[in-house]
Design a protein around this motif. Structure first.
Motif, PDB file in Angstrom:
ATOM      1  N   UNK A  90     -34.698  80.086 -81.208  1.00  0.00           N
ATOM      2  CA  UNK A  90     -33.520  80.912 -81.033  1.00  0.00           C
ATOM      3  C   UNK A  90     -33.906  82.368 -81.314  1.00  0.00           C
ATOM      4  N   UNK A  91     -33.044  83.326 -80.946  1.00  0.00           N
ATOM      5  CA  UNK A  91     -33.309  84.719 -81.323  1.00  0.00           C
ATOM      6  C   UNK A  91     -33.294  84.854 -82.855  1.00  0.00           C
ATOM      7  N   UNK A  92     -34.204  85.638 -83.402  1.00  0.00           N
ATOM      8  CA  UNK A  92     -34.228  85.939 -84.846  1.00  0.00           C
ATOM      9  C   UNK A  92     -34.050  84.657 -85.672  1.00  0.00           C
ATOM     10  N   UNK A  93     -34.918  83.697 -85.403  1.00  0.00           N
ATOM     11  CA  UNK A  93     -34.716  82.368 -85.970  1.00  0.00           C
ATOM     12  C   UNK A  93     -35.813  82.009 -86.960  1.00  0.00           C
ATOM     13  N   UNK A 138     -31.252  79.140 -75.516  1.00  0.00           N
ATOM     14  CA  UNK A 138     -30.539  80.393 -75.794  1.00  0.00           C
ATOM     15  C   UNK A 138     -30.739  81.402 -74.675  1.00  0.00           C
TER      16      UNK A 138
ATOM     17  N   UNK B 229     -26.910  84.121 -89.465  1.00  0.00           N
ATOM     18  CA  UNK B 229     -27.149  83.086 -88.460  1.00  0.00           C
ATOM     19  C   UNK B 229     -27.256  81.709 -89.124  1.00  0.00           C
ATOM     20  N   UNK B 277     -26.542  86.826 -82.162  1.00  0.00           N
ATOM     21  CA  UNK B 277     -27.409  86.866 -80.982  1.00  0.00           C
ATOM     22  C   UNK B 277     -26.744  86.331 -79.716  1.00  0.00           C
ATOM     23  N   UNK B 278     -25.506  85.932 -79.741  1.00  0.00           N
ATOM     24  CA  UNK B 278     -24.806  85.450 -78.535  1.00  0.00           C
ATOM     25  C   UNK B 278     -25.527  84.251 -77.912  1.00  0.00           C
ATOM     26  N   UNK B 279     -25.801  83.268 -78.738  1.00  0.00           N
ATOM     27  CA  UNK B 279     -26.500  82.049 -78.306  1.00  0.00           C
ATOM     28  C   UNK B 279     -25.595  80.837 -78.530  1.00  0.00           C
ATOM     29  N   UNK B 280     -25.678  79.843 -77.634  1.00  0.00           N
ATOM     30  CA  UNK B 280     -24.748  78.711 -77.717  1.00  0.00           C
ATOM     31  C   UNK B 280     -24.809  77.905 -79.016  1.00  0.00           C
ATOM     32  N   UNK B 281     -25.925  77.893 -79.706  1.00  0.00           N
ATOM     33  CA  UNK B 281     -26.006  77.046 -80.901  1.00  0.00           C
ATOM     34  C   UNK B 281     -26.340  77.799 -82.175  1.00  0.00           C
ATOM     35  N   UNK B 282     -26.127  79.115 -82.148  1.00  0.00           N
ATOM     36  CA  UNK B 282     -26.426  79.922 -83.334  1.00  0.00           C
ATOM     37  C   UNK B 282     -25.212  80.759 -83.715  1.00  0.00           C
ATOM     38  N   UNK B 285     -24.592  86.588 -86.160  1.00  0.00           N
ATOM     39  CA  UNK B 285     -24.901  87.329 -87.388  1.00  0.00           C
ATOM     40  C   UNK B 285     -24.180  88.667 -87.440  1.00  0.00           C
TER      41      UNK B 285
END
Lengths: 423, 423
Positions: A90-93, A138, B229, B277-282, B285
């Motif tokens: 994921x971003x910044x994960x 993502x 996140x 981060x506009x991600x489906x599973x995160x 933040x």
């Protein structure tokens, strides 16, 4: 790039060194990684990993959707035990999610190969280590793309044509990476994966190993709120059809659905949002987002989904908007192979590792693979249950124990304990 | 491209034809225009408009920030009456907002020029038609950029360096358009602008002309919600610090602040949102957005702003997030020149046009210009008060009456009625 001493009784030091090095690709200041699928950081990680496999004598190859395979033939013509997970993030994960499982699989496979070549085990299967492409989803949806295409549940051409927000296709993004030889697709007989838990069940129980027996159920809805543009100042409040106000009412309602159920019976989230036109002085005409509902209990999901529809109708009234929804994902409590869980339990017992059965809330490549071949899914603890976060952390001793357990699971699978005799 | 018959008593047919043609640049299927500042559609409109001015004998030129001037010297060395508005639009917006005022100014200037050259009026000022660059501020912030730089309230270099979401600077975007001669900046003596109301006060009153005497007050806050996140499924609800949930609570609260005040005492909106981060599973933040509060009454604004801070604190608690805010815009009830309003009233009376004084809720280039030189601001009705919408509509007869009124206002200003004698 690394060397393995066949006399060495455990891979621990080398595994941790390799893991530390691998975590430098796409490393963030906060100790995590940022390497979404087929970005430069993902490409660099894969290139390093392919080199690692090759240097250990594995044959590397990738399929069209970007799954990276490292195969080693021990039994000419026999099908394969696949072990792996995903290197994308994921971003910044966190640096553990997926990447841990891929490197653990590689180290386990190396040990098993060495044992077989030393005649200490008599495998009936061959070995394959896999980095499944784009598990996270993502950058390119859906998640679990590579394993989905491999298992035949996703259409390859559709997946290759999927675009990111900048309009780049999966095919284009993959072709910007290092060239990999075309893989001879390994015929699978069994699959094993290890992953960080990402929740806090193991951690709270003080148990170092989880044997995944089931998934939580989930319903995911794509929700579109349609209003009408107007001026943020000049339009009368009564005339406004504000899609962002409507969406915000729904996002609050989704989150607060949990209050209607008992402790941890339901988890809900909205984490994405697309907004048009996203201008400082123009009321939004359209907002789209995804509502993610999860429960170990399918009847809770059914009730929650029904309540959500009522909340949508209320938001339509309050904001003078129209709201449509589409059920994009729905699955119940899905069982992993009971034979696989039993095998994993015996493996943990033989290593004297305290263990417990756990459900997985998150999806994994094993969720797809378990419908294709007998599958074992293992967890190690996540400190504070934190994941998809730079501060994601699993203790070194848990990582090393996990590699030992995956190796023992692989040893038993190679022995035919999960598949029985194969042709 | 157009011709003016000096014997013709009104510019109506030609104005409407020109307006129809101008509305074809960046036209949308829904009857509006989509021509954000310095996009191809904006460039094309400006190029056509510059050609129109040139064909009518005006000298065209642009300054560094992209304001387009068409000057005509009637009195060698005298300062200028500037008339204009803006050709850029919001995304998927109406064809009247701004563009009407620019073309009305051009037609009014043409008539006044012809009258002066025929000796029917004796101007003490020269004529300048202006397209102010980037009034909307949707692509590049802040709004009213061109007039702000011209009036010296915005720094030119900072404005030129502003980037859009794709990272393109204003300077780069301007240089991608047609080359314009460098303008000799006209020394301003007075300014007049006509605009569609964008609200429904004139329409509800059945009055064809509004004389703008004041602005509503406004407070705008940039609000940042910071969470952390985590996984949308695997994280316990109690562990989540969900920035999008926190933001949604605030967006709902901003909207519902209006319920605390009397009818139309306060208007509020949130129309932008950036999500990481506009991600489906995160879990998000960080979410950033702008809250827009407007009122004709500054004490209402003060109270509403105080209430908003309380809502921020409540949302921090409910979502386990931290919320910071910054006051980015603040203005009170600002008066337009009373002499300007009086002049406009006389002009309307002389044309026997029913008129009323109105406040402007929206900002305009005249909001800036009124602090530089004596300024007249005129409104024509917006059907249903709809603006920043493809369906924005003003009746042809109102458009034509507006051009007549602007011409009469200009005639009186050229006569010295607003400025007195000038050097």
């Amino acid at each position: 790039m690394t060397s393995v001493d066949p006399q060495h009784t455990g891979p621990a030091p080398t595994f941790l060194e390799d893991f530390r090095h691998m975590s430098s690709f796409g490393a963030t200041d906060g100790g995590g990684v940022h390497r979404e699928a087929a970005t430069e950081a993902d490409h660099a990680t894969r290139e390093w990993f392919a080199g690692w496999l090759e240097s250990q004598g594995f044959t590397i190859g990738a399929d069209r959707i970007g799954n990276l395979f490292g195969t080693y033939e021990l039994v000419p013509g026999a099908p394969y035990l696949l072990m792996g997970s995903h290197l994308d993030s994921q971003p910044m994960a966190g640096r553990y999610d997926g990447a841990y499982g891929v490197l653990a699989a590689a180290h386990a496979a190396l040990r098993l190969r060495d044992e077989a070549e030393a005649g200490r085990i008599e495998p009936i299967l061959n070995l394959c280590v896999v980095d499944w492409f784009n598990e996270e989803g993502s950058r390119f949806g859906p998640s679990m793309m590579g394993s989905g295409v491999y298992a035949g549940v996703l259409d390859e051409q559709a997946a290759l044509s999927t675009t990111d927000r900048a309009g780049v296709t999966v095919a284009e993004a993959l072709s910007s990476g290092p060239e990999m030889p075309a893989a001879q697709l390994p015929t699978p007989a069994a699959y094993a994966e290890i992953h960080v838990e990402q929740g806090r069940e193991l951690e709270d129980a003080g148990t170092p190993v989880g044997l995944v027996d089931r998934t939580w159920g989930a319903r995911k809805f794509r929700i579109t709120v349609r209003g009408d543009q107007s001026h943020t100042g000049a339009a009368l409040m009564a005339d406004r059809r504000d899609a962002l106000y409507g969406a915000s009412l729904v996002i609050v309602a989704v989150r607060e659905l949990c209050h209607q159920f008992g402790d941890d019976e339901l988890r809900t989230a909205v984490s994405t949002l697309e907004l048009e036109p996203n201008s400082p002085v123009t009321i939004a005409r359209e907002v789209t987002f995804q509502a993610d509902l999860r429960s170990p209990d399918e009847s809770v999901l059914d009730t929650a989904a029904q309540m959500l529809l009522e909340r949508l109708a209320e938001a339509e009234q309050a904001a003078s908007v129209t709201i449509t929804h589409e059920l994009t994902h729905s699955w119940g409590q899905l069982a992993y192979s009971t034979d696989g869980v039993a095998l994993a339990r015996k493996a943990a017992e033989s290593l004297e590792l305290p263990h417990m059965e756990v459900m997985t809330v998150a999806g994994h490549d094993s969720t797809t693979m378990k419908d294709l071949v007998p599958t074992v899914m293992l967890f190690v603890p996540s400190v504070d249950g934190l994941s998809h976060n730079e501060a994601e952390y699993t203790r070194d001793e848990d990582l090393v124990r996990g590699v030992d357990l995956l190796t023992e699971v692989g040893r038993r699978i190679l022995d035919g304990d999960l598949t029985g005799p194969v042709d």
